[in-house]
Write an enzyme that holds these catalytic residues in place. Structure first.
Site, mmCIF file in Angstrom:
data_model
loop_
_atom_site.group_PDB
_atom_site.id
_atom_site.type_symbol
_atom_site.label_atom_id
_atom_site.label_comp_id
_atom_site.label_asym_id
_atom_site.label_seq_id
_atom_site.Cartn_x
_atom_site.Cartn_y
_atom_site.Cartn_z
ATOM 1 N N LYS A 121 -3.391 30.516 -19.884
ATOM 2 C CA LYS A 121 -2.731 31.686 -19.412
ATOM 3 C C LYS A 121 -2.060 32.922 -19.443
ATOM 4 C CE LYS A 121 -0.514 28.156 -16.767
ATOM 5 N NZ LYS A 121 1.021 28.375 -16.574
ATOM 6 N N CYS B 4 35.809 38.979 1.483
ATOM 7 C CA CYS B 4 34.468 39.749 1.408
ATOM 8 C C CYS B 4 34.738 41.167 0.164
ATOM 9 C CB CYS B 4 34.293 40.288 2.793
ATOM 10 S SG CYS B 4 33.258 41.943 2.374
ATOM 11 N N CYS C 116 35.712 44.256 1.795
ATOM 12 C CA CYS C 116 36.672 44.697 3.087
ATOM 13 C C CYS C 116 37.332 43.683 2.975
ATOM 14 C CB CYS C 116 36.085 44.940 3.894
ATOM 15 S SG CYS C 116 35.001 43.031 5.876
#
Ligand code: IVH
Length: 673
Positions: free
Chosen positions: A321, A414, A417
């Site tokens: 890897k 929210c 708002c």
């Protein structure tokens, strides 16, 4: 049809198929194309036209027959005749040397072992089965024994030959099972995610997931619309051919027309493999696809046989890897961002940390399920990784904060708002209900002004945020009422730049319907769908009054998209903004693509030199009106357009009684169309 003619037709169809297959091979396998894309497309179009006119000539392995199958209900099962194994890993050079020693011990030999070093592609492994040269089945690896039948999807991948080539003097093997990796190229990945984002659809975390998601589609049309590619690298059961080594096998399948990775290398010993790893590590970012390491395989098949396998991994191969592009840092807090359609996305604010050349301070956490699954909390130290070399994401928590913070909760209001958040049982999304939410407005305007929508230069994030804060823009159409003075009054806005923005806004008034539809930001409606809608409905008014039924009848538009469009126009506020946009903008209908316009299905042949336009322009115009342009005149040709000094095609047309147009005749036809 007279015999001679049908014979000629057969010859032409065969010739086109051979040419197209040859150019596919040059392009995908040899990486050395001989013709331009336009020439290639021309051959494909001619073949498509001939097959449309003579469906009896269609064969399943014709290069036109990639996306044919209807969507299926679920995938069938394919039993792999030989198990599809996985690979053990090495993490450092010492482990690679240890792997080499182990092999020598097992073989009781101290001679150098020859290896094939290959790139370890980060995609999805698949098996293709060719019988008598024809692709008959393609499947996923599954659990190694049972895979899923994804034949119709695999057929859509251009670098998968539907039929093998005859390799020089040898014949095509009776049975060839070949394994490889389907990958999603990085460039296509970035574009796919940008499109999905603008259509309000969830983005893929990395190219591997995008490859998997694209292959596991029940509708091959969707798979066909994604730029997937394949590389083949391992053998299953083979009958009627034999290979002595991995290297010989790779060259053999290449000669059969299968795509192999041209960066693979024959290495005389393990040191050469380590050198290869170093070289590829340097190059990995420049590769067109994601790779996560190098695979070393003992070259000789005889030795492979002797070495055998342990617990589902071969003793003769190993994956070395790359060092992961990872870093650890602390989650300072978890923020919630509000998107254009009101969806909440949790974002980890990270203590800044350098990673693969950039400083990372944010990582998307996607959704609440993901946070719960990984149990990520504020104050935790996390391992982050750059996936597809772009979006950083959190792999896992490496150290919990102390004292441990509470579990993260989605807000019930929210964060921008304060309106309520809705979340439906069983759904991942949390949505702000307020259509006027400034965060949503900000994202909406950003999207409206973006390159593929109204393309308003200079309307950047900071400016948009100010416009909303100052109450100058409440709806999309308010943009068109902005004045230089208003803009110049904002923070960090000089008169000159204010003027530039206003000019850019003015310029955007002249636009096309597909851009406007895309710009509205209707959920599930991206660039492509917007175009289909524009072509079908011609005006915003037409689109806004279309029923769900009308909408579903449009090509590529399903029930969910149709509903989402109805929902959008069902909202009076949206409808009002759209009406006002109609007044503000000069909206043209985009040009029809080939095959749909007024010259639909009419076949043209051009000969001689045109006066008012180039041959390419003429072809473009004919195709835009739905016509086709082919290279040779037959009874099926509808029009031959003869410019100055026409060649033998004109004579042929007269012999066959095909209508001949001069340049003005063509222009007239285009105007009518
Ligand atoms: S050979 C018995 N070669 O890695 C050997 N695998 O962990 C079978 N892979 O499932 C695989 N690039 O999806 C091989 N050049 C390569 C590869 C490769 C990627 C993947 C493959 C496989 C997994 C094994």
């Amino acid at each position: 049809m007279p015999r001679a003619d049908s014979h000629q037709l057969n010859v032409r169809v065969e010739q086109l198929r051979e040419q197209i297959n040859h150019h596919n091979y040059r392009y995908h396998v040899l990486d050395d194309p001989e013709v331009s894309d336009a020439e290639y497309d021309g051959m494909m179009r001619e073949l498509e036209a001939l097959e449309r006119e003579h469906p009896e000539l269609r064969t399943p392995d014709s290069p036109t027959q990639r996306v044919g199958a209807a969507p299926s209900e679920k995938f069938g099962v394919v039993v792999h005749r030989r198990m599809m194994m996985s690979l053990s890993n090495a993490m450092n050079p010492e482990e690679m040397v240890e792997f080499d020693k182990r092999i020598k011990r097992f073989l009781k030999s101290d001679q150098d072992i020859e290896y094939v070093a290959e790139i370890k592609l980060d995609g999805l492994s698949v098996e293709l089965v060719y019988e008598q040269g024809a692709l008959v089945v393609a499947s996923t690896r599954g659990d190694g024994i049972n895979g899923e039948d994804i034949t119709p999807n695999i057929r859509t991948i251009r670098s998968v030959p539907l039929h093998l080539r005859k390799p020089g003097r040898d014949s095509i093997p009776r049975l060839l099972e070949v394994r490889g990796e389907v990958i999603f190229p990085k460039a296509g990945f970035a574009k796919l995610n940008a499109d999905r984002e603008s259509a309000g659809e969830p983005v893929f975390a990395n190219p591997r997931n995008a490859a998997a998601g694209s292959l596991r589609q029940l509708d091959p049309k969707i798979t066909g619309s994604r730029p997937l590619e394949i590389f083949l690298y391992a053998a299953g059961v083979i009958e009627g051919a034999s290979f002595a080594s991995q290297w010989e096998f790779l060259q053999g399948i290449k000669a059969l027309g299968l795509r192999i990775n041209l960066l693979s290398r024959l290495c005389r010993n393990v040191n050469a493999v380590l050198e290869y790893w170093n070289e590829i590590t340097e190059k990995r970012h420049a590769l067109a696809y994601d790779a996560d390491g190098v695979v070393a395989k003992v070259n000789s098949f005889e030795l492979q046989e002797r070495l055998g396998e342990v617990s589902r991994s071969p003793r003769w191969a190993i994956a070395y890897k790359f060092k992961a592009q990872q870093a650890q840092t602390v989650v300072e807090n978890i923020d919630v961002q509000v998107g254009r359609i009101g969806s909440l996305t949790p974002v980890a604010k990270l203590r800044p940390v350098p990673l693969a050349g950039v400083t990372i301070s944010n990582a998307s956490l996607h959704n609440l399920d993901e946070i719960r699954r990984k149990d990520i909390r504020e104050g935790d130290t996390v391992l982050i990784e750059r996936a597809g070399d772009v979006i950083p994401y959190v792999v896992r928590v490496t150290q919990q904060g102390s004292p441990r913070a509470d579990e993260f909760q989605m807000p019930s209001r929210c964060p921008v708002c304060g309106a309520a958040i809705v979340h439906e049982e069983g759904e991942v999304a949390y949505l702000c209900v307020n259509a006027n939410c400034p965060a949503r407005m900000r994202e909406s305007i950003r999207h409206f002004a973006s390159k593929n929508s109204l393309d308003i230069e200079g309307l950047g994030d900071k400016l948009v945020a100010q416009l909303i804060e100052q109450g100058l823009v409440k709806e999309l159409d308010d943009i068109y009422a902005l004045t230089t003075n208003q803009l110049a009054g904002l923070e960090r806005m000089a008169k000159k730049s204010a003027q530039n923005v206003v000019d850019a806004i003015q310029k955007s008034r002249n636009t096309t319907l597909d851009r406007v539809i895309n710009g509205l930001g209707i959920r599930h409606v991206g660039e492509h769908t917007a175009r289909q809608l524009a072509l079908r409905f011609k005006t915003l008014a037409g689109l806004s009054t279309a029923s769900e039924e009308d909408l579903s009848a449009v090509r590529d538009i399903g029930g969910e998209v149709a509903r989402s469009i109805r929902e959008y126009f069902g909202e009076p506020r949206n409808l009002k903004a759209v009406r006002r946009l109609e007044e503000e903008l000069q909206i043209a209908v985009p040009a029809e693509p080939s095959g749909r316009g007024a010259l639909r299905d009419k076949t043209f042949v051009l000969t001689g030199t045109l006066n008012s336009m180039s041959r390419e322009d003429a072809e473009g115009k004919i195709m835009a009106a739905g016509g086709r342009v082919t290279g040779s005149v037959s009874r099926k040709t509808d029009f031959v357009v003869a410019g100055a000094e026409p060649g033998s095609k004109m004579k042929k047309a007269q012999e066959l009684g095909v209508r001949v147009l001069d340049e003005s005749g063509l222009l007239e036809l285009l105007r009518e169309g």
